[in-house]
Design a protein around this motif. Sequence first.
Motif, PDB file in Angstrom:
ATOM      1  N   THR A 116      -2.318 -14.954   2.809  1.00  0.00           N
ATOM      2  CA  THR A 116      -1.245 -15.202   1.840  1.00  0.00           C
ATOM      3  C   THR A 116      -0.951 -13.963   1.008  1.00  0.00           C
ATOM      4  O   THR A 116       0.212 -13.619   0.774  1.00  0.00           O
ATOM      5  N   ILE A 125       0.037 -22.616   6.583  1.00  0.00           N
ATOM      6  CA  ILE A 125       0.196 -22.199   5.191  1.00  0.00           C
ATOM      7  C   ILE A 125       1.670 -22.262   4.811  1.00  0.00           C
ATOM      8  O   ILE A 125       2.529 -21.736   5.522  1.00  0.00           O
ATOM      9  N   GLN A 126       1.954 -22.907   3.687  1.00  0.00           N
ATOM     10  CA  GLN A 126       3.317 -22.965   3.165  1.00  0.00           C
ATOM     11  C   GLN A 126       3.318 -22.482   1.716  1.00  0.00           C
ATOM     12  O   GLN A 126       2.582 -23.003   0.872  1.00  0.00           O
ATOM     13  N   MET A 127       4.155 -21.480   1.412  1.00  0.00           N
ATOM     14  CA  MET A 127       4.292 -21.026   0.039  1.00  0.00           C
ATOM     15  C   MET A 127       5.099 -22.067  -0.748  1.00  0.00           C
ATOM     16  O   MET A 127       6.208 -22.442  -0.357  1.00  0.00           O
ATOM     17  N   TYR A 155       0.288 -22.151  -2.990  1.00  0.00           N
ATOM     18  CA  TYR A 155       0.574 -22.391  -1.578  1.00  0.00           C
ATOM     19  C   TYR A 155      -0.274 -23.553  -1.058  1.00  0.00           C
ATOM     20  O   TYR A 155      -1.337 -23.883  -1.597  1.00  0.00           O
ATOM     21  N   TYR A 156       0.244 -24.135   0.014  1.00  0.00           N
ATOM     22  CA  TYR A 156      -0.296 -25.375   0.585  1.00  0.00           C
ATOM     23  C   TYR A 156      -0.841 -25.088   1.975  1.00  0.00           C
ATOM     24  O   TYR A 156      -0.210 -24.376   2.771  1.00  0.00           O
ATOM     25  N   LYS A 182       6.106 -18.724  -6.044  1.00  0.00           N
ATOM     26  CA  LYS A 182       5.566 -17.376  -6.213  1.00  0.00           C
ATOM     27  C   LYS A 182       6.356 -16.691  -7.311  1.00  0.00           C
ATOM     28  O   LYS A 182       7.595 -16.665  -7.274  1.00  0.00           O
ATOM     29  N   LEU A 190       0.671 -16.987  -7.059  1.00  0.00           N
ATOM     30  CA  LEU A 190       1.119 -17.663  -5.836  1.00  0.00           C
ATOM     31  C   LEU A 190       0.516 -19.064  -5.775  1.00  0.00           C
ATOM     32  O   LEU A 190      -0.681 -19.245  -6.003  1.00  0.00           O
TER      33      LEU A 190
END
Length: 258
Positions: free
Chosen positions: A138, A196-198, A188-189, A201, A186
């Motif tokens: 990330t 990984i999903q942002m 994120y998931y 941010k 950040l």
Amino acid sequence: MKDKKFIVAVVILVILVILILGGIFLGDTAKEISNQQEREYLIVGDYLIWQKQGDDWEQITEFNDSVLNQTYNVYGDDQMFSDVTIQKTDSQLYFFDQNYKQVTLDNYRAATSHFDISLADYNVEDATSEDASIIDETLSTIDDPDTSLYHTVKYSYDFDNDGDIEAIYNTTNYVFDIVYYDIYSLLYYVDDDSNIQMIDKIEDNPIEMEEILNLDNDNNYEIIISEGVLNLPTLDSCYKLYKLENNKWVEKKSCENN
């Protein structure tokens, strides 16, 4: 005699007009009072008030009469009390049942008027070496060669109600002191397939997780975050709402103080 009848008729007419206008005024007043009594509010901690407006939420920046005149469901850890009134003194909230007896919660988290929610029983902890590859991947998306100053907090929960645990990570190099490097935060998931999903941010300010909850009881959870809170959150801080839809976090409410 005719003059007397005319005067009587005028007086009666004036009285009728007054009664009609008074009835309209009282009706409007009663309707407004009824509307105030039925407003849907979400209170998180003692620092966030949102009012439901159709499908949207409006941020309220004070504990005004309308907010305090409601009855609430009050939520703590594994606790919920109904028909509770709220009193605000300085920075402290106090809760009372219909018999004016004070209600005490082990850990008060939220309150709602005229609707129900579910609060997530999530786990929060500092990230460990097992999370290093996710964090490094990330951080590679930002232009910062020095990743040694970042700290990460991990929130674990079954966000999509599929029986598996997912995680939200909050990674930042923000500190309260004056620094001479770029600040990044950040959120994120990571789903149960390690995708990984942002979520969010930002630069120059922190992001904080304020609550994880299900506002509409559809088994998909929402998160409330704050941005730019340097010490303690306040009623006019910047708050955002994200909802998990089809395994993607979608912004449902942005800051009102931008």
